[in-house]
Design a protein around this motif. Structure first.
Motif, mmCIF file in Angstrom:
data_model
loop_
_atom_site.group_PDB
_atom_site.id
_atom_site.type_symbol
_atom_site.label_atom_id
_atom_site.label_comp_id
_atom_site.label_asym_id
_atom_site.label_seq_id
_atom_site.Cartn_x
_atom_site.Cartn_y
_atom_site.Cartn_z
ATOM 1 N N VAL A 87 0.873 -1.177 0.000
ATOM 2 C CA VAL A 87 0.000 0.000 0.000
ATOM 3 C C VAL A 87 0.907 1.223 0.000
ATOM 4 C CG1 VAL A 87 -0.292 0.051 2.515
ATOM 5 C CG2 VAL A 87 -1.982 1.156 1.062
ATOM 6 N N GLU A 88 0.602 2.162 -0.881
ATOM 7 C CA GLU A 88 1.414 3.366 -1.007
ATOM 8 C C GLU A 88 0.521 4.571 -1.210
ATOM 9 O OE1 GLU A 88 4.159 3.104 -4.264
ATOM 10 O OE2 GLU A 88 5.195 1.375 -3.424
ATOM 11 N N GLU A 89 0.990 5.717 -0.740
ATOM 12 C CA GLU A 89 0.349 6.960 -1.110
ATOM 13 C C GLU A 89 0.845 7.321 -2.503
ATOM 14 O OE1 GLU A 89 1.332 9.570 2.237
ATOM 15 O OE2 GLU A 89 -0.844 9.673 2.493
ATOM 16 N N THR A 90 -0.002 8.015 -3.246
ATOM 17 C CA THR A 90 0.370 8.397 -4.595
ATOM 18 C C THR A 90 -0.135 9.805 -4.886
ATOM 19 O OG1 THR A 90 0.365 7.651 -6.912
ATOM 20 C CG2 THR A 90 -1.718 7.462 -5.702
ATOM 21 N N SER A 91 0.349 10.361 -5.970
ATOM 22 C CA SER A 91 -0.148 11.667 -6.405
ATOM 23 C C SER A 91 -1.529 11.486 -7.015
ATOM 24 C CB SER A 91 0.830 12.276 -7.407
ATOM 25 O OG SER A 91 0.997 11.402 -8.503
ATOM 26 N N CYS A 92 -2.063 12.515 -7.581
ATOM 27 C CA CYS A 92 -3.426 12.542 -8.088
ATOM 28 C C CYS A 92 -3.737 11.362 -9.014
ATOM 29 C CB CYS A 92 -3.681 13.851 -8.830
ATOM 30 S SG CYS A 92 -5.379 14.031 -9.381
ATOM 31 N N LEU A 93 -4.881 10.737 -8.765
ATOM 32 C CA LEU A 93 -5.334 9.624 -9.590
ATOM 33 C C LEU A 93 -6.282 10.081 -10.695
ATOM 34 C CD1 LEU A 93 -5.888 6.999 -6.759
ATOM 35 C CD2 LEU A 93 -4.143 6.924 -8.553
ATOM 36 N N GLY A 94 -6.672 11.354 -10.678
ATOM 37 C CA GLY A 94 -7.455 11.904 -11.770
ATOM 38 C C GLY A 94 -8.963 11.906 -11.602
ATOM 39 N N SER A 95 -9.461 11.572 -10.435
ATOM 40 C CA SER A 95 -10.909 11.606 -10.189
ATOM 41 C C SER A 95 -11.207 12.523 -9.014
ATOM 42 C CB SER A 95 -11.429 10.194 -9.925
ATOM 43 O OG SER A 95 -11.402 9.414 -11.088
ATOM 44 N N CYS A 96 -10.689 13.722 -9.088
ATOM 45 C CA CYS A 96 -10.739 14.675 -7.968
ATOM 46 C C CYS A 96 -12.152 14.981 -7.488
ATOM 47 C CB CYS A 96 -10.028 15.968 -8.350
ATOM 48 S SG CYS A 96 -8.299 15.712 -8.800
ATOM 49 N N GLU A 116 -13.638 -6.639 -10.246
ATOM 50 C CA GLU A 116 -15.022 -6.978 -9.992
ATOM 51 C C GLU A 116 -15.405 -6.432 -8.625
ATOM 52 O OE1 GLU A 116 -16.658 -10.966 -11.117
ATOM 53 O OE2 GLU A 116 -16.771 -11.125 -8.934
ATOM 54 N N GLY A 117 -16.569 -5.798 -8.538
ATOM 55 C CA GLY A 117 -17.013 -5.190 -7.300
ATOM 56 C C GLY A 117 -16.976 -3.679 -7.355
ATOM 57 N N MET A 118 -16.323 -3.138 -8.383
ATOM 58 C CA MET A 118 -16.325 -1.693 -8.591
ATOM 59 C C MET A 118 -17.676 -1.293 -9.191
ATOM 60 S SD MET A 118 -12.628 -0.937 -10.356
ATOM 61 C CE MET A 118 -11.408 -0.055 -9.372
ATOM 62 N N THR A 119 -18.077 -0.047 -8.959
ATOM 63 C CA THR A 119 -19.258 0.469 -9.642
ATOM 64 C C THR A 119 -18.917 0.611 -11.121
ATOM 65 O OG1 THR A 119 -18.651 2.783 -9.385
ATOM 66 C CG2 THR A 119 -19.932 1.782 -7.578
ATOM 67 N N ASP A 120 -19.923 0.825 -11.954
ATOM 68 C CA ASP A 120 -19.663 0.986 -13.392
ATOM 69 C C ASP A 120 -18.715 2.150 -13.659
ATOM 70 O OD1 ASP A 120 -21.286 -1.164 -13.983
ATOM 71 O OD2 ASP A 120 -23.031 0.065 -14.497
ATOM 72 N N GLU A 122 -16.514 3.489 -11.546
ATOM 73 C CA GLU A 122 -15.186 3.116 -11.044
ATOM 74 C C GLU A 122 -14.502 2.170 -12.017
ATOM 75 O OE1 GLU A 122 -15.950 3.325 -6.216
ATOM 76 O OE2 GLU A 122 -16.271 1.427 -7.280
ATOM 77 N N PHE A 123 -15.253 1.216 -12.534
ATOM 78 C CA PHE A 123 -14.696 0.228 -13.448
ATOM 79 C C PHE A 123 -14.145 0.904 -14.704
ATOM 80 C CE2 PHE A 123 -14.616 -3.442 -16.254
ATOM 81 C CZ PHE A 123 -14.211 -4.464 -15.405
ATOM 82 N N SER A 124 -14.888 1.888 -15.224
ATOM 83 C CA SER A 124 -14.439 2.557 -16.446
ATOM 84 C C SER A 124 -13.210 3.431 -16.205
ATOM 85 C CB SER A 124 -15.573 3.375 -17.069
ATOM 86 O OG SER A 124 -15.898 4.466 -16.253
ATOM 87 N N THR A 125 -13.062 3.973 -14.990
ATOM 88 C CA THR A 125 -11.891 4.800 -14.692
ATOM 89 C C THR A 125 -10.775 3.998 -14.014
ATOM 90 O OG1 THR A 125 -12.769 5.484 -12.543
ATOM 91 C CG2 THR A 125 -13.255 6.904 -14.444
ATOM 92 N N ARG A 126 -11.087 2.785 -13.572
ATOM 93 C CA ARG A 126 -10.146 1.906 -12.863
ATOM 94 C C ARG A 126 -9.689 2.527 -11.548
ATOM 95 N NH1 ARG A 126 -8.202 2.670 -17.737
ATOM 96 N NH2 ARG A 126 -6.169 3.302 -16.999
ATOM 97 N N ILE A 127 -10.605 3.293 -10.908
ATOM 98 C CA ILE A 127 -10.310 3.969 -9.645
ATOM 99 C C ILE A 127 -11.528 3.851 -8.737
ATOM 100 C CG2 ILE A 127 -9.816 6.204 -8.563
ATOM 101 C CD1 ILE A 127 -8.525 7.013 -11.277
ATOM 102 N N PHE A 128 -11.306 3.451 -7.474
ATOM 103 C CA PHE A 128 -12.382 3.446 -6.485
ATOM 104 C C PHE A 128 -12.634 4.892 -6.061
ATOM 105 C CE2 PHE A 128 -10.666 -0.840 -6.047
ATOM 106 C CZ PHE A 128 -11.812 -1.611 -5.933
ATOM 107 N N HIS A 129 -13.903 5.294 -6.021
ATOM 108 C CA HIS A 129 -14.270 6.675 -5.707
ATOM 109 C C HIS A 129 -14.897 6.788 -4.320
ATOM 110 C CE1 HIS A 129 -14.901 6.767 -10.297
ATOM 111 N NE2 HIS A 129 -13.675 7.175 -10.017
ATOM 112 N N SER A 130 -14.710 7.950 -3.711
ATOM 113 C CA SER A 130 -15.361 8.308 -2.438
ATOM 114 C C SER A 130 -15.156 7.255 -1.351
ATOM 115 C CB SER A 130 -16.851 8.566 -2.664
ATOM 116 O OG SER A 130 -17.036 9.599 -3.600
ATOM 117 N N ILE A 131 -13.928 6.906 -1.108
ATOM 118 C CA ILE A 131 -13.591 5.924 -0.063
ATOM 119 C C ILE A 131 -13.446 6.705 1.233
ATOM 120 C CG2 ILE A 131 -12.001 4.094 0.632
ATOM 121 C CD1 ILE A 131 -13.617 3.619 -2.032
#
Length: 160
Positions: A87-96, A116-120, A122-131
């Motif tokens: 697990v690492e911190e990272t710079s902006c993932l692009g879904s601000c 699998e388990g991502m919302t549609d 999230e799946f299209s951006t490959r990023i989990f949102h609003s965690i």
């Protein structure tokens, strides 16, 4: 050369090109927790928690510690069956606008992966949102856990 594993849980992306890496009718959830999984499978996964301004600001506005997302992921890794997931911190993932965000990388793919388990969205951006809470963190970890189990199962089948 990109190694492609047959997995129903992951779509890898390489330079904007989607690689559909197969399907399997077995659910990773059905795998027994008693099955020993090769640590080499799980160590290929890395969870990235965004530490950019928008994600930090969103956590602050919600009364969360700036490291709460990282801490939630780290705690699940250390307390779980796969302590060698990074697990690492990272710079902006692009879904601000959908902060705070979390992404997952896998060594066999370029960039982040969709699980699998991502919302549609999230799946299209490959990023989990609003965690923002424990349930959100549980969902992220569940997706990673399932992907590890599925990949281990596929690797085992390939060895037979």
């Amino acid at each position: 050369m990109i190694k492609i594993a047959v997995v129903s849980l992951i779509l890898g992306w390489s330079n904007g090109f989607m690689i559909n890496v197969g399907s399997n009718s077995k659910s990773a959830l059905s795998m027994s927790a008693n099955v020993e999984i090769d640590p080499n499978v799980s160590e290929k996964f890395k969870i990235l928690t965004c530490s950019a301004t928008s994600c930090c600001k969103k956590r602050s506005v919600m009364g969360l510690d700036e490291f709460s997302t990282f801490s939630s992921m780290f705690t699940r890794i250390q307390g779980g069956e796969f302590p060698n997931v990074q697990v690492e911190e990272t710079s902006c993932l692009g879904s601000c606008k959908l902060a705070p965000c979390v992404a997952v990388e896998h060594d066999d793919f370029m960039g982040t992966v969709a699980l699998e388990g991502m919302t549609d969205n999230e799946f299209s951006t490959r990023i989990f949102h609003s965690i923002v809470n424990e349930e959100d963190a549980d969902r992220v970890w569940s997706c990673v856990d399932n992907a590890i189990r599925q990949m281990a199962e596929e690797e085992e089948e390939d060895d037979l």
